[in-house]
Design an enzyme around this catalytic site. Structure first.
Site, PDB file in Angstrom:
ATOM      1  N   SER A  62      63.224 -21.058   1.702  1.00  0.00           N
ATOM      2  CA  SER A  62      63.848 -21.468   0.591  1.00  0.00           C
ATOM      3  C   SER A  62      65.106 -22.014   0.531  1.00  0.00           C
ATOM      4  O   SER A  62      65.450 -23.036  -0.047  1.00  0.00           O
ATOM      5  CB  SER A  62      63.637 -20.397  -0.261  1.00  0.00           C
ATOM      6  OG  SER A  62      64.993 -19.524  -0.597  1.00  0.00           O
ATOM      7  N   ASN A  63      66.121 -21.388   1.528  1.00  0.00           N
ATOM      8  CA  ASN A  63      67.484 -21.910   1.743  1.00  0.00           C
ATOM      9  C   ASN A  63      67.135 -23.295   2.665  1.00  0.00           C
ATOM     10  O   ASN A  63      67.666 -23.838   2.311  1.00  0.00           O
ATOM     11  CB  ASN A  63      68.264 -20.644   2.653  1.00  0.00           C
ATOM     12  CG  ASN A  63      68.876 -20.241   1.426  1.00  0.00           C
ATOM     13  OD1 ASN A  63      69.853 -20.531   0.911  1.00  0.00           O
ATOM     14  ND2 ASN A  63      68.522 -18.407   1.885  1.00  0.00           N
TER      15      ASN A  63
ATOM     16  N   MET B  31      66.224 -13.723  11.291  1.00  0.00           N
ATOM     17  CA  MET B  31      66.382 -12.754  11.752  1.00  0.00           C
ATOM     18  C   MET B  31      66.459 -11.659  12.751  1.00  0.00           C
ATOM     19  O   MET B  31      65.465 -10.768  13.232  1.00  0.00           O
ATOM     20  CB  MET B  31      64.839 -11.916  10.845  1.00  0.00           C
ATOM     21  CG  MET B  31      64.330 -12.295   9.581  1.00  0.00           C
ATOM     22  SD  MET B  31      65.788 -11.743   8.800  1.00  0.00           S
ATOM     23  CE  MET B  31      65.903  -9.879   7.833  1.00  0.00           C
TER      24      MET B  31
ATOM     25  N   HIS C 240      74.058 -15.050   3.470  1.00  0.00           N
ATOM     26  CA  HIS C 240      74.309 -13.356   3.943  1.00  0.00           C
ATOM     27  C   HIS C 240      73.691 -12.932   2.047  1.00  0.00           C
ATOM     28  O   HIS C 240      74.609 -13.125   1.595  1.00  0.00           O
ATOM     29  CB  HIS C 240      74.424 -12.635   4.323  1.00  0.00           C
ATOM     30  CG  HIS C 240      74.615 -11.026   4.052  1.00  0.00           C
ATOM     31  ND1 HIS C 240      73.262 -10.309   5.053  1.00  0.00           N
ATOM     32  CD2 HIS C 240      75.151  -9.818   3.153  1.00  0.00           C
ATOM     33  CE1 HIS C 240      73.430  -9.088   4.826  1.00  0.00           C
ATOM     34  NE2 HIS C 240      74.745  -8.574   4.244  1.00  0.00           N
TER      35      HIS C 240
HETATM   36  C1  GRF Z   1      68.154 -14.848   2.096  1.00  0.00           C
HETATM   37  O1  GRF Z   1      68.579 -14.164   0.510  1.00  0.00           O
HETATM   38  C2  GRF Z   1      69.294 -15.409   2.854  1.00  0.00           C
HETATM   39  O2  GRF Z   1      70.100 -14.414   2.837  1.00  0.00           O
HETATM   40  C3  GRF Z   1      68.858 -13.598   3.831  1.00  0.00           C
HETATM   41  O3  GRF Z   1      67.262 -13.793   4.779  1.00  0.00           O
HETATM   42  C4  GRF Z   1      66.785 -14.319   2.778  1.00  0.00           C
HETATM   43  C5  GRF Z   1      66.068 -16.496   3.366  1.00  0.00           C
HETATM   44  O4  GRF Z   1      65.487 -15.759   2.212  1.00  0.00           O
HETATM   45  N1  GRF Z   1      69.798 -14.148   5.282  1.00  0.00           N
HETATM   46  P1  GRF Z   1      64.305 -17.577   2.766  1.00  0.00           P
HETATM   47  O5  GRF Z   1      63.654 -17.423   4.027  1.00  0.00           O
HETATM   48  O6  GRF Z   1      65.897 -18.349   2.619  1.00  0.00           O
HETATM   49  O7  GRF Z   1      63.486 -18.313   1.647  1.00  0.00           O
END
Ligand code: GRF
Length: 187
Positions: A16-17, A90, A109
């Protein structure tokens, strides 16, 4: 029109980011262009966004970290990538890898760093009876969630917040903060 910096987003999951960065990068004034997306999870939902927006993407297994980093470096070089955004990626990157992109790798984060590095952030925030939660965009160094902070957004924790509701509210802020942080770096 700004000369956009060739960039790559690394993901492992939902993306989603990634989506929020892709959307921001469509603005002609946004400082970076997403030339490549790399996932270390072949089933990452975020790869769907790569396909939807026609962005070249690669899956490399990270079971063997050396091999993963070698694959990434060669693809990054091939695409003249100068800037990396980790978005729900990750896996810790090695010192050697990071040295290739000093102050050119950033991460988001879901906590107010330096508090609550690592996983299960929201659960720990609530257990600790914190007043505020939030998110941080920071440079990546070789220690987990420890590089210099670029931007943070703080939100108030509600009495009835659960780890799930907090995650959702923080994530909404992440989607605004990440593009804002990228803009601020290249201002
Ligand atoms: C987010 O909460 C980010 O801060 C953390 O992992 C999550 C990833 O979400 N590092 P997405 O894959 O961007 O939806």
């Amino acid at each position: 029109m700004v000369k956009k910096i060739n960039s790559c987003v690394l993901i492992s999951g939902k993306g989603s980011n990634l989506l929020s960065i892709i959307k921001s990068a469509r603005d002609y004034n946004f400082p970076i262009t997403i030339k490549l997306i790399i996932s270390n999870n072949k089933d990452a939902y975020g790869l769907k966004y790569a396909k939807k927006y026609n962005i070249p993407h690669k899956f490399y297994s990270s079971k063997n970290q050396n091999q993963f980093e070698r694959n990434c470096l060669s693809e990054l070089k091939k695409n003249s990538i100068k800037f990396l955004c980790l978005a729900g990626f990750m896996k810790l990157l090695s010192k050697d890898f990071i040295n290739n992109f000093k102050y050119k790798i950033i991460n988001i984060h879901p906590s107010l760093l330096p508090k609550f590095k690592g996983l299960n952030t929201h659960k720990r925030v609530l257990k600790n009876k914190e007043k505020y939660a939030g998110c941080t965009v920071h440079y990546v160094n070789y220690k987990l969630d420890s590089g210099n902070i670029i931007l943070q957004k703080k939100i108030f924790i509600k009495n009835n917040d659960t780890a799930k509701s907090l995650k959702k509210r923080v994530l909404t802020q992440e989607h605004k903060l990440y593009p804002e942080a990228i803009r601020s770096i290249f201002k």
